[in-house]
Design a protein around this motif. Sequence first.
Motif, PDB file in Angstrom:
ATOM      1  N   VAL A 216      32.269  30.769  30.910  1.00  0.00           N
ATOM      2  CA  VAL A 216      32.043  29.506  30.222  1.00  0.00           C
ATOM      3  C   VAL A 216      30.827  28.737  30.291  1.00  0.00           C
ATOM      4  CG1 VAL A 216      33.247  27.395  29.530  1.00  0.00           C
ATOM      5  CG2 VAL A 216      34.675  29.545  30.169  1.00  0.00           C
ATOM      6  N   ASP A 217      30.304  28.549  31.374  1.00  0.00           N
ATOM      7  CA  ASP A 217      29.357  27.843  32.025  1.00  0.00           C
ATOM      8  C   ASP A 217      27.975  28.284  31.731  1.00  0.00           C
ATOM      9  OD1 ASP A 217      31.358  25.972  32.757  1.00  0.00           O
ATOM     10  OD2 ASP A 217      31.059  26.793  35.002  1.00  0.00           O
ATOM     11  N   PHE A 218      27.789  29.822  31.494  1.00  0.00           N
ATOM     12  CA  PHE A 218      26.675  30.495  31.256  1.00  0.00           C
ATOM     13  C   PHE A 218      26.900  31.556  30.242  1.00  0.00           C
ATOM     14  CE2 PHE A 218      26.725  29.695  36.006  1.00  0.00           C
ATOM     15  CZ  PHE A 218      26.064  28.452  35.989  1.00  0.00           C
ATOM     16  N   ASP A 219      25.810  31.717  29.521  1.00  0.00           N
ATOM     17  CA  ASP A 219      25.916  33.246  28.739  1.00  0.00           C
ATOM     18  C   ASP A 219      25.575  34.170  29.491  1.00  0.00           C
ATOM     19  OD1 ASP A 219      26.458  31.837  26.378  1.00  0.00           O
ATOM     20  OD2 ASP A 219      24.512  31.088  25.972  1.00  0.00           O
ATOM     21  N   LEU A 220      26.554  34.896  29.720  1.00  0.00           N
ATOM     22  CA  LEU A 220      26.418  36.246  30.628  1.00  0.00           C
ATOM     23  C   LEU A 220      26.871  37.605  30.128  1.00  0.00           C
ATOM     24  CD1 LEU A 220      27.793  34.646  33.979  1.00  0.00           C
ATOM     25  CD2 LEU A 220      25.505  34.920  33.406  1.00  0.00           C
ATOM     26  N   LYS A 221      26.436  38.645  30.696  1.00  0.00           N
ATOM     27  CA  LYS A 221      26.965  40.099  30.447  1.00  0.00           C
ATOM     28  C   LYS A 221      27.258  40.633  31.708  1.00  0.00           C
ATOM     29  CE  LYS A 221      22.151  41.605  29.274  1.00  0.00           C
ATOM     30  NZ  LYS A 221      21.253  42.092  28.262  1.00  0.00           N
ATOM     31  N   VAL A 222      28.299  41.257  31.716  1.00  0.00           N
ATOM     32  CA  VAL A 222      28.751  42.367  32.564  1.00  0.00           C
ATOM     33  C   VAL A 222      27.731  43.862  32.346  1.00  0.00           C
ATOM     34  CG1 VAL A 222      30.206  43.878  34.038  1.00  0.00           C
ATOM     35  CG2 VAL A 222      30.771  41.480  33.324  1.00  0.00           C
ATOM     36  N   ILE A 223      26.948  44.039  33.378  1.00  0.00           N
ATOM     37  CA  ILE A 223      26.174  45.317  33.047  1.00  0.00           C
ATOM     38  C   ILE A 223      27.059  46.530  33.160  1.00  0.00           C
ATOM     39  CG2 ILE A 223      23.940  43.911  33.350  1.00  0.00           C
ATOM     40  CD1 ILE A 223      23.576  45.447  35.816  1.00  0.00           C
ATOM     41  N   GLU A 224      26.646  47.515  32.517  1.00  0.00           N
ATOM     42  CA  GLU A 224      27.384  48.873  32.635  1.00  0.00           C
ATOM     43  C   GLU A 224      27.032  49.623  34.038  1.00  0.00           C
ATOM     44  OE1 GLU A 224      26.298  51.259  29.158  1.00  0.00           O
ATOM     45  OE2 GLU A 224      27.446  49.828  27.763  1.00  0.00           O
ATOM     46  N   ASP A 225      28.012  50.255  34.390  1.00  0.00           N
ATOM     47  CA  ASP A 225      27.826  50.979  35.742  1.00  0.00           C
ATOM     48  C   ASP A 225      28.110  52.553  35.417  1.00  0.00           C
ATOM     49  OD1 ASP A 225      27.839  51.978  38.279  1.00  0.00           O
ATOM     50  OD2 ASP A 225      29.693  51.147  38.690  1.00  0.00           O
ATOM     51  N   PRO A 226      27.039  53.142  35.207  1.00  0.00           N
ATOM     52  CA  PRO A 226      27.467  54.567  34.615  1.00  0.00           C
ATOM     53  C   PRO A 226      28.153  55.367  35.827  1.00  0.00           C
ATOM     54  CG  PRO A 226      25.346  54.084  33.869  1.00  0.00           C
ATOM     55  CD  PRO A 226      25.808  52.954  34.728  1.00  0.00           C
ATOM     56  N   LYS A 227      27.840  55.038  36.889  1.00  0.00           N
ATOM     57  CA  LYS A 227      28.665  55.942  38.097  1.00  0.00           C
ATOM     58  C   LYS A 227      30.053  55.356  38.412  1.00  0.00           C
ATOM     59  CE  LYS A 227      23.896  56.983  40.470  1.00  0.00           C
ATOM     60  NZ  LYS A 227      24.224  58.414  40.067  1.00  0.00           N
ATOM     61  N   GLU A 228      30.464  54.183  37.561  1.00  0.00           N
ATOM     62  CA  GLU A 228      31.948  53.735  37.712  1.00  0.00           C
ATOM     63  C   GLU A 228      32.079  53.334  39.022  1.00  0.00           C
ATOM     64  OE1 GLU A 228      34.366  56.628  35.807  1.00  0.00           O
ATOM     65  OE2 GLU A 228      33.791  55.637  33.839  1.00  0.00           O
ATOM     66  N   PHE A 229      31.211  52.562  39.774  1.00  0.00           N
ATOM     67  CA  PHE A 229      31.620  51.835  41.067  1.00  0.00           C
ATOM     68  C   PHE A 229      32.654  50.855  40.729  1.00  0.00           C
ATOM     69  CE2 PHE A 229      28.214  54.169  42.767  1.00  0.00           C
ATOM     70  CZ  PHE A 229      28.395  54.603  43.949  1.00  0.00           C
ATOM     71  N   PHE A 230      32.418  49.971  39.711  1.00  0.00           N
ATOM     72  CA  PHE A 230      33.158  49.104  39.273  1.00  0.00           C
ATOM     73  C   PHE A 230      34.015  49.375  38.130  1.00  0.00           C
ATOM     74  CE2 PHE A 230      30.052  46.043  41.438  1.00  0.00           C
ATOM     75  CZ  PHE A 230      30.920  45.639  42.271  1.00  0.00           C
ATOM     76  N   LYS A 231      35.360  49.144  38.109  1.00  0.00           N
ATOM     77  CA  LYS A 231      36.076  49.467  36.973  1.00  0.00           C
ATOM     78  C   LYS A 231      36.928  48.490  36.641  1.00  0.00           C
ATOM     79  CE  LYS A 231      36.433  54.464  38.491  1.00  0.00           C
ATOM     80  NZ  LYS A 231      37.352  55.625  38.655  1.00  0.00           N
ATOM     81  N   ALA A 232      37.537  48.061  35.512  1.00  0.00           N
ATOM     82  CA  ALA A 232      38.194  47.133  35.097  1.00  0.00           C
ATOM     83  C   ALA A 232      39.503  47.376  36.070  1.00  0.00           C
ATOM     84  CB  ALA A 232      38.678  47.304  33.573  1.00  0.00           C
ATOM     85  N   SER A 233      40.172  46.338  36.176  1.00  0.00           N
ATOM     86  CA  SER A 233      41.488  46.157  37.223  1.00  0.00           C
ATOM     87  C   SER A 233      42.576  45.455  36.417  1.00  0.00           C
ATOM     88  CB  SER A 233      41.002  45.413  38.480  1.00  0.00           C
ATOM     89  OG  SER A 233      40.182  46.234  39.164  1.00  0.00           O
ATOM     90  N   GLN A 234      43.579  45.756  37.230  1.00  0.00           N
ATOM     91  CA  GLN A 234      44.985  45.139  36.850  1.00  0.00           C
ATOM     92  C   GLN A 234      45.060  44.250  37.773  1.00  0.00           C
ATOM     93  OE1 GLN A 234      48.209  47.629  36.149  1.00  0.00           O
ATOM     94  NE2 GLN A 234      47.996  47.868  34.070  1.00  0.00           N
ATOM     95  N   VAL A 235      45.384  42.977  37.814  1.00  0.00           N
ATOM     96  CA  VAL A 235      45.695  42.020  38.967  1.00  0.00           C
ATOM     97  C   VAL A 235      47.363  41.907  39.166  1.00  0.00           C
ATOM     98  CG1 VAL A 235      45.452  39.775  39.651  1.00  0.00           C
ATOM     99  CG2 VAL A 235      43.784  40.635  38.369  1.00  0.00           C
ATOM    100  N   HIS A 236      47.567  42.188  40.669  1.00  0.00           N
ATOM    101  CA  HIS A 236      49.027  42.565  40.859  1.00  0.00           C
ATOM    102  C   HIS A 236      49.169  41.398  42.024  1.00  0.00           C
ATOM    103  CE1 HIS A 236      49.562  46.858  39.666  1.00  0.00           C
ATOM    104  NE2 HIS A 236      48.472  46.507  39.201  1.00  0.00           N
ATOM    105  N   VAL A 237      50.743  41.239  41.989  1.00  0.00           N
ATOM    106  CA  VAL A 237      51.292  40.434  42.934  1.00  0.00           C
ATOM    107  C   VAL A 237      51.663  41.255  44.309  1.00  0.00           C
ATOM    108  CG1 VAL A 237      53.433  39.030  43.741  1.00  0.00           C
ATOM    109  CG2 VAL A 237      52.256  38.731  41.427  1.00  0.00           C
ATOM    110  N   ILE A 238      51.369  41.179  45.439  1.00  0.00           N
ATOM    111  CA  ILE A 238      51.620  42.005  46.749  1.00  0.00           C
ATOM    112  C   ILE A 238      52.493  41.308  47.671  1.00  0.00           C
ATOM    113  CG2 ILE A 238      50.533  43.260  48.366  1.00  0.00           C
ATOM    114  CD1 ILE A 238      49.852  44.502  45.582  1.00  0.00           C
ATOM    115  N   THR A 239      53.609  41.813  48.126  1.00  0.00           N
ATOM    116  CA  THR A 239      54.352  41.226  49.113  1.00  0.00           C
ATOM    117  C   THR A 239      54.637  42.091  50.232  1.00  0.00           C
ATOM    118  OG1 THR A 239      56.314  42.115  48.196  1.00  0.00           O
ATOM    119  CG2 THR A 239      55.660  39.978  47.443  1.00  0.00           C
ATOM    120  N   HIS A 240      54.887  41.371  51.500  1.00  0.00           N
ATOM    121  CA  HIS A 240      55.295  42.020  52.702  1.00  0.00           C
ATOM    122  C   HIS A 240      56.668  42.707  52.547  1.00  0.00           C
ATOM    123  CE1 HIS A 240      56.219  42.893  56.907  1.00  0.00           C
ATOM    124  NE2 HIS A 240      57.195  42.190  56.795  1.00  0.00           N
TER     125      HIS A 240
END
Length: 298
Positions: A216-240
């Motif tokens: 929101v603060d800046f005009d940014l873009k997430v650059i592509e990672d052809p080797k797929e080190f970074f992938k879109a994620s789901q955010v989970h709740v983890i418990t003991h």
Amino acid sequence: MKRLIMRGFGAFAVAGLVLAGCGGGGADVDEGTAPSEGESNKNVTITIGETPWTSTIPPTYIAKQIIEDMGYEVGIKAADVGVVFTGLSTGDADVFMDAWLPDMHKNFMEKYADKIVDTAVSYPDGELGWVVPTYVEDVNSVEDLIGKEDLFGGTVYGIEEGAPMSDTSREIIEAYGLDLEYVGSSESGMLAQAKKLIQAEKPVIFLGWRPHPMFVDFDLKVIEDPKEFFKASQVHVITHNGLAEKAPDVFDFLSKWEIPVEDIEKMIVELDQGMTAEEVAKKWIEENEDKVKEMIKS
């Protein structure tokens, strides 16, 4: 980061433990979940691990207030992500509201597989990676950085050491053969440096993830990672793995937890505008009373 990182839960017991007392004004608890009159769960404390990321703060404090309204004492222990997962494995922490799966926190999930429980999906559309300002038009992929490292001062600005994104960034530099140095800092330190360079319209590479107000603060873009080190994620709740026995109604509530990513981003902006975490959480609970009642229904 918005909070100081302490390298252990013991240190935070002195320096940063936030105990119960902030939960007034939350949604009413259904009769089937609330303690009966004159009874409470005050002898049981639920401890939530909090990493120093802005995305962690809103769900942590919403859960805190709801669990307090269920009659429990709630403590928040702030630490980096490795310490939070260790705390979950030993029972020093009961809950973590911001685990990024299946990839970013995969190593922790595998290491402590017999001690922790993947309890719920908070939201499915977390995005993360290296970001650059949109005015850097000729860089849209990590591969585009090859031979252009000097434009960025030979630097990738990042967050705390030990965070998976820091480790992954170093792997990316090696895998792509980039002449870049990863400079780890805090979230706030990274963003301060990025803001300085963006205001001067200079090229800069740093870590980005959504939800986050940086988009929101800046005009940014997430650059592509052809080797797929970074992938879109789901955010989970983890418990003991002992929480279901320790506080079955809390575990049941957390197993039903979900929240839109847009709500998280809105609350992060409200935090940046000066609202406290407690105020933001209370406001969300009041605006989502039906949703909260459904989650805590026995």
